[in-house]
Design a protein around this motif. Structure first.
Motif, PDB file in Angstrom:
ATOM      1  N   PRO A 149       0.809  -1.230   0.000  1.00 31.92           N
ATOM      2  CA  PRO A 149       0.000   0.000   0.000  1.00 31.92           C
ATOM      3  C   PRO A 149       0.843   1.283   0.000  1.00 31.92           C
TER       4      PRO A 149
ATOM      5  N   LYS B 168       1.881   1.827  -3.578  1.00 29.96           N
ATOM      6  CA  LYS B 168       0.731   2.181  -4.412  1.00 29.96           C
ATOM      7  C   LYS B 168       0.302   3.632  -4.203  1.00 29.96           C
ATOM      8  N   CYS B 169       0.332   4.117  -2.969  1.00 27.82           N
ATOM      9  CA  CYS B 169      -0.137   5.478  -2.727  1.00 27.82           C
ATOM     10  C   CYS B 169       0.926   6.511  -3.099  1.00 27.82           C
ATOM     11  N   TRP B 170       2.216   6.149  -3.153  1.00 28.99           N
ATOM     12  CA  TRP B 170       3.272   7.095  -3.470  1.00 28.99           C
ATOM     13  C   TRP B 170       3.602   7.178  -4.947  1.00 28.99           C
TER      14      TRP B 170
END
Length: 70
Positions: A62, A65-67
């Motif tokens: 995660p 994925k968010c960065w």
């Protein structure tokens, strides 16, 4: 340029520079923990940053994925 725009520019610049290094390192850590080999430019195999550990890979995924940029 108004002062607030200058401060906003500098703040985002100072956040972007570490991200340039953090995003690939987190991706490399995830790939290592997931057991995926990393080959730089299709030529140079990179060593694993972490031992294969599926649970750790699921914790790291995660973050990457968010960065990452889309």
């Amino acid at each position: 340029m108004p002062g607030w725009q200058s401060r906003a520019y500098h703040a985002t610049h100072h956040l972007d520079v570490p991200a340039v290094f953090a995003v690939p390192l987190v991706g490399w850590a995830y790939s290592s923990a997931a057991g995926f080999p990393i080959v730089w430019f299709g030529q140079i195999p990179l060593p694993d940053l972490l031992p294969v550990n599926k649970e750790l890979a699921e914790l790291i995924k995660p973050l990457h994925k968010c960065w990452r940029w889309r």
